[in-house]
Design a protein around this motif. Structure first.
Motif, short mmCIF file in Angstrom:
data_model
loop_
_atom_site.label_atom_id
_atom_site.label_comp_id
_atom_site.label_asym_id
_atom_site.label_seq_id
_atom_site.Cartn_x
_atom_site.Cartn_y
_atom_site.Cartn_z
N LYS B 44 0.86 -1.19 0.00
CA LYS B 44 0.00 0.00 0.00
C LYS B 44 0.89 1.24 0.00
N GLN B 45 1.33 1.66 -1.25
CA GLN B 45 2.12 2.88 -1.26
C GLN B 45 1.17 4.05 -1.41
N ARG B 46 1.75 5.23 -1.22
CA ARG B 46 0.94 6.41 -1.39
C ARG B 46 0.76 6.63 -2.88
N PRO B 47 -0.45 6.86 -3.36
CA PRO B 47 -0.64 7.13 -4.79
C PRO B 47 -0.01 8.45 -5.16
N ASP B 48 0.41 8.58 -6.41
CA ASP B 48 0.92 9.89 -6.82
C ASP B 48 -0.22 10.74 -7.37
N PHE B 49 -1.34 10.03 -7.77
CA PHE B 49 -2.53 10.85 -8.03
C PHE B 49 -3.74 9.98 -7.73
N TYR B 50 -4.81 10.56 -7.35
CA TYR B 50 -6.04 9.79 -7.15
C TYR B 50 -7.23 10.67 -7.50
N LEU B 51 -8.32 10.00 -7.87
CA LEU B 51 -9.54 10.71 -8.20
C LEU B 51 -10.67 10.09 -7.40
N THR B 52 -11.64 10.89 -7.02
CA THR B 52 -12.83 10.30 -6.38
C THR B 52 -14.03 10.63 -7.26
N ASN B 53 -14.96 9.68 -7.30
CA ASN B 53 -16.14 9.84 -8.16
C ASN B 53 -15.76 10.31 -9.55
N SER B 54 -14.87 9.56 -10.12
CA SER B 54 -14.37 9.99 -11.45
C SER B 54 -15.38 9.57 -12.53
N HIS B 55 -15.56 10.42 -13.49
CA HIS B 55 -16.41 10.12 -14.66
C HIS B 55 -15.57 10.38 -15.90
N THR B 56 -15.35 9.35 -16.64
CA THR B 56 -14.50 9.51 -17.83
C THR B 56 -15.36 9.20 -19.06
N ARG B 57 -15.28 10.02 -20.08
CA ARG B 57 -16.01 9.74 -21.31
C ARG B 57 -14.98 9.78 -22.45
N GLN B 58 -15.00 8.76 -23.28
CA GLN B 58 -14.05 8.78 -24.41
C GLN B 58 -14.82 8.78 -25.71
N TYR B 59 -14.40 9.55 -26.66
CA TYR B 59 -15.07 9.65 -27.96
C TYR B 59 -14.14 9.11 -29.04
N ASP B 60 -14.72 8.60 -30.10
CA ASP B 60 -13.86 8.09 -31.18
C ASP B 60 -13.55 9.24 -32.15
N GLU B 61 -12.81 8.90 -33.20
CA GLU B 61 -12.35 9.97 -34.11
C GLU B 61 -13.53 10.72 -34.72
N ALA B 62 -14.68 10.00 -34.85
CA ALA B 62 -15.83 10.66 -35.49
C ALA B 62 -16.62 11.47 -34.45
N GLY B 63 -16.11 11.49 -33.24
CA GLY B 63 -16.80 12.28 -32.21
C GLY B 63 -17.95 11.53 -31.57
N LEU B 64 -18.04 10.22 -31.83
CA LEU B 64 -19.12 9.43 -31.22
C LEU B 64 -18.63 8.87 -29.89
N LEU B 65 -19.55 8.73 -28.96
CA LEU B 65 -19.18 8.23 -27.63
C LEU B 65 -18.73 6.78 -27.74
N ASP B 66 -17.51 6.51 -27.25
CA ASP B 66 -16.93 5.16 -27.27
C ASP B 66 -17.29 4.43 -25.99
N PHE B 67 -16.96 5.05 -24.87
CA PHE B 67 -17.32 4.42 -23.60
C PHE B 67 -17.38 5.48 -22.51
N ILE B 68 -18.03 5.08 -21.44
CA ILE B 68 -18.10 5.87 -20.22
C ILE B 68 -17.50 5.02 -19.11
N MET B 69 -16.62 5.59 -18.32
CA MET B 69 -16.09 4.84 -17.18
C MET B 69 -16.28 5.67 -15.92
N ASN B 70 -16.96 5.10 -14.93
CA ASN B 70 -17.08 5.76 -13.63
C ASN B 70 -16.37 4.90 -12.60
N SER B 71 -15.86 5.56 -11.60
CA SER B 71 -15.21 4.80 -10.55
C SER B 71 -15.29 5.61 -9.26
N GLU B 72 -15.62 4.95 -8.20
CA GLU B 72 -15.73 5.67 -6.93
C GLU B 72 -14.39 6.29 -6.56
#
Lengths: 162, 196
Positions: B44-72
């Motif tokens: 259990k090392q100290r993280p160098d970065f962390y996010l809480t309630n992260s919401h990530t959205r990735q789009y493809d080259e055509a600008g269409l939604l590829d995926f959504i990733m959420n994580s507590e």
């Protein structure tokens, strides 16, 4: 039994593999494979199930031999069949046995190179091979007066009376 | 303030790409046996970065939604170079195909994204609940396009289910191998008209 074809099909085996393509799924079960559907049982070393959206189209069992058994009528003895290859076609409600095929009920036995058994009508069609050993053979047990059970109707196209 | 270094972003994206590949796997499910989650000693090392309630959205080259990733929570562990996810949830979109949802209680991304370990109540379901897969743990190898587990798996679709212990899946060919104690059930209903 008549309601067998309406019951779920259960299969168990040691291992399995599944391929999915546009036509559906081909699932192969390996090792001590047993398939049951009501009173219908099929066992073998290797069973291949073709399905579309998991609705079964056909079941092919391979073994030395593969075995088929079903209670067609509660009042009768079960029908038992063996063959190295056994093809259960659900739509036609027919089992096609090939390669050392034999089918038996109540002591009456039919053997041959290929046997087609229709589950609904209990009709057996047997076909022999070229050599002597694989010609159609039939053994009928004479019905004693007390014996009221009828044996399945049999039609074979090149049978030799034992 | 620059939260992500390029390298960490790549690790994260590679991991998510792996999960995107996983949805090509046709899956079934029901609750597996209670998770046999073996606690592995994680330094259990100290993280160098962390996010809480992260919401990530990735789009493809055509600008269409590829995926959504959420994580507590999402933590990057610099020493082990792993990314730990708590309650990861992915929604994966594919043109003309059903959307897939993937969730688990925890996830860990190893080896720069070459290996993703989803743990505890891993579930993959497609949008119209046609098919799903459940297992206590699933390893995904995005670059090799493979997924496997030695835990119980249950694959289900609306015409039956299959249970086994252990599974290997090839995400490209969509071939699945079930390794032990296979139990399957098929519904007997209608057989396609053009069946032989």
């Amino acid at each position: 039994l008549p309601e067998d074809s309406k019951l779920p099909i259960n299969i168990q085996s040691d291992r399995a593999s599944q391929k999915t393509n546009t036509d559906g799924e081909i699932t192969e079960y390996f090792g001590n494979v047993l398939m049951t559907q009501g009173s219908l049982k099929i066992s073998g070393d290797h069973i291949v199930v073709r399905s579309k959206n998991r609705k079964v189209i056909s079941i092919v069992a391979l073994g030395k031999p593969a075995h088929f058994e079903q209670q067609s009528d509660p009042a009768k003895a079960p029908i038992k069949a063996d063959a190295n290859k056994l093809d259960y076609r659900l739509k036609q409600d027919t089992v096609i046995l090939s390669d050392n095929a034999s089918i038996e009920q109540n002591g009456t036995t039919v053997t041959g190179q290929k046997i087609e058994y229709n589950i609904a009508s209990e009709q057996v069609k047997a076909q022999g091979g070229k050599d002597e050993s694989s010609r159609v053979q039939m053994v009928l047990i004479p019905e004693t007066s007390s014996d009221t059970e009828a044996s399945p109707t049999t039609e074979n196209n090149n049978s030799k009376q034992p | 303030m620059k939260l992500f270094s390029t390298r960490n972003i790549n690790t994260l994206i590679a991991a998510i790409a792996g999960l995107v590949l996983l949805v090509f796997l046709l899956a079934y499910s029901e609750t597996g046996t209670p998770p046999t989650f073996t606690s592995t000693s994680k330094a259990k090392q100290r993280p160098d970065f962390y996010l809480t309630n992260s919401h990530t959205r990735q789009y493809d080259e055509a600008g269409l939604l590829d995926f959504i990733m959420n994580s507590e929570t999402l933590e990057h562990n610099p020493k082990a170079d792993t990314v730990s996810l708590k309650m990861p949830y992915f929604q994966v979109f594919q043109a003309g195909q059903a959307t897939w949802e993937i969730h688990a209680l925890t996830g860990t991304v190893y080896d720069g994204g070459n290996k993703v370990d989803l743990e505890q109540r891993v579930e993959i379901i497609n949008e119209n609940k046609q098919s799903s897969l459940k297992t206590p743990q699933l390893f995904i190898y995005p670059n090799a396009k493979l997924a496997n587990t030695d835990k119980p798996v249950t694959l289900r679709n609306n015409n039956g289910f299959t249970r086994a212990i252990g599974m290997k899946a090839n995400l490209t060919s969509k071939n699945i191998a079930l390794l032990d104690q296979v139990r399957g059930q098929y519904e007997p209903t209608a057989v396609p008209e053009n069946a032989p």
